[in-house]
Design a protein around this motif. Structure first.
Motif, mmCIF file in Angstrom:
data_model
loop_
_atom_site.group_PDB
_atom_site.id
_atom_site.type_symbol
_atom_site.label_atom_id
_atom_site.label_comp_id
_atom_site.label_asym_id
_atom_site.label_seq_id
_atom_site.Cartn_x
_atom_site.Cartn_y
_atom_site.Cartn_z
ATOM 1 N N GLU A 1 -97.701 35.220 8.755
ATOM 2 C CA GLU A 1 -98.439 33.977 9.310
ATOM 3 C C GLU A 1 -99.530 34.245 8.566
ATOM 4 O O GLU A 1 -100.351 33.339 8.345
ATOM 5 C CB GLU A 1 -98.503 34.114 10.684
ATOM 6 N N ALA A 2 -100.024 35.339 8.035
ATOM 7 C CA ALA A 2 -101.405 35.848 7.363
ATOM 8 C C ALA A 2 -101.077 35.325 5.943
ATOM 9 O O ALA A 2 -102.340 35.423 5.095
ATOM 10 C CB ALA A 2 -101.879 36.959 7.480
ATOM 11 N N GLY A 3 -100.178 34.740 5.606
ATOM 12 C CA GLY A 3 -99.723 34.505 4.155
ATOM 13 C C GLY A 3 -99.345 35.599 3.503
ATOM 14 O O GLY A 3 -99.129 35.384 1.859
ATOM 15 N N ILE A 4 -98.964 36.736 3.676
ATOM 16 C CA ILE A 4 -98.343 37.917 2.967
ATOM 17 C C ILE A 4 -96.731 37.682 3.031
ATOM 18 O O ILE A 4 -96.145 37.741 4.167
ATOM 19 C CB ILE A 4 -98.802 39.100 3.466
ATOM 20 N N SER A 5 -96.058 37.612 1.901
ATOM 21 C CA SER A 5 -94.792 37.159 1.893
ATOM 22 C C SER A 5 -93.957 38.527 1.960
ATOM 23 O O SER A 5 -94.637 39.553 1.448
ATOM 24 C CB SER A 5 -94.311 36.322 0.640
ATOM 25 N N GLY A 6 -92.708 38.546 2.218
ATOM 26 C CA GLY A 6 -92.008 39.776 2.051
ATOM 27 C C GLY A 6 -91.862 40.284 0.848
ATOM 28 O O GLY A 6 -91.608 41.316 0.554
ATOM 29 N N CYS A 7 -91.774 39.385 -0.351
ATOM 30 C CA CYS A 7 -91.875 39.823 -1.613
ATOM 31 C C CYS A 7 -92.939 40.633 -1.889
ATOM 32 O O CYS A 7 -93.116 41.725 -2.910
ATOM 33 C CB CYS A 7 -91.493 38.692 -2.378
ATOM 34 N N THR A 8 -94.159 40.180 -1.504
ATOM 35 C CA THR A 8 -95.496 41.005 -1.982
ATOM 36 C C THR A 8 -95.400 42.022 -1.260
ATOM 37 O O THR A 8 -95.968 43.064 -1.837
ATOM 38 C CB THR A 8 -96.747 39.930 -1.384
ATOM 39 N N LEU A 9 -94.961 42.473 -0.019
ATOM 40 C CA LEU A 9 -94.986 43.594 0.491
ATOM 41 C C LEU A 9 -94.085 44.504 0.028
ATOM 42 O O LEU A 9 -94.231 45.838 -0.296
ATOM 43 C CB LEU A 9 -94.423 43.334 2.117
ATOM 44 N N SER A 10 -92.909 44.041 -0.550
ATOM 45 C CA SER A 10 -91.948 44.962 -1.234
ATOM 46 C C SER A 10 -92.360 45.496 -2.380
ATOM 47 O O SER A 10 -92.334 46.544 -2.872
ATOM 48 C CB SER A 10 -90.769 44.043 -1.614
ATOM 49 N N ALA A 11 -93.194 44.426 -3.189
ATOM 50 C CA ALA A 11 -94.013 44.913 -4.647
ATOM 51 C C ALA A 11 -94.856 46.010 -4.160
ATOM 52 O O ALA A 11 -95.286 46.961 -4.788
ATOM 53 C CB ALA A 11 -94.471 43.925 -5.120
ATOM 54 N N ALA A 12 -95.772 45.934 -3.048
ATOM 55 C CA ALA A 12 -96.669 46.772 -2.702
ATOM 56 C C ALA A 12 -96.173 48.388 -2.480
ATOM 57 O O ALA A 12 -96.856 49.114 -2.639
ATOM 58 C CB ALA A 12 -97.571 46.253 -1.462
ATOM 59 N N PHE A 13 -95.035 48.175 -1.991
ATOM 60 C CA PHE A 13 -94.464 49.877 -1.504
ATOM 61 C C PHE A 13 -93.746 50.169 -2.835
ATOM 62 O O PHE A 13 -93.922 51.153 -2.956
ATOM 63 C CB PHE A 13 -93.266 49.382 -0.525
ATOM 64 N N LYS A 14 -93.024 49.313 -3.722
ATOM 65 C CA LYS A 14 -92.485 49.913 -4.761
ATOM 66 C C LYS A 14 -93.196 49.952 -6.038
ATOM 67 O O LYS A 14 -93.245 51.061 -6.626
ATOM 68 C CB LYS A 14 -91.299 48.845 -5.095
#
Length: 65
Positions: free
Chosen positions: A25-38
């Motif tokens: 809801e804050a505008g952070i996509s799942g793809c962005t989170l995945s990239a942040a971890f990997k």
């Protein structure tokens, strides 16, 4: 590029009682989170994630040796 530490991220989420839906809801996509971890993301993106959680950026960063 900066990376998120998965355990620290999950601890911050638990400490602030946030759900994955809150982050989305804050505008952070799942793809962005995945990239942040990997692969890592820009510092501003890490800042947005930290703001969405309600924690300091340093609480969720991966400690690189």
């Amino acid at each position: 590029m900066m990376k998120l530490d998965r355990k620290k991220y999950e601890l911050a989420m638990a400490r602030t009682c946030k759900r994955p839906a809150d982050i989305k809801e804050a505008g952070i996509s799942g793809c962005t989170l995945s990239a942040a971890f990997k692969n890592g993301v820009r510092p501003a993106t890490i800042g947005r994630i930290a703001n969405a959680i309600g924690c300091d950026v340093t609480e969720i960063l991966l400690d690189e040796e």
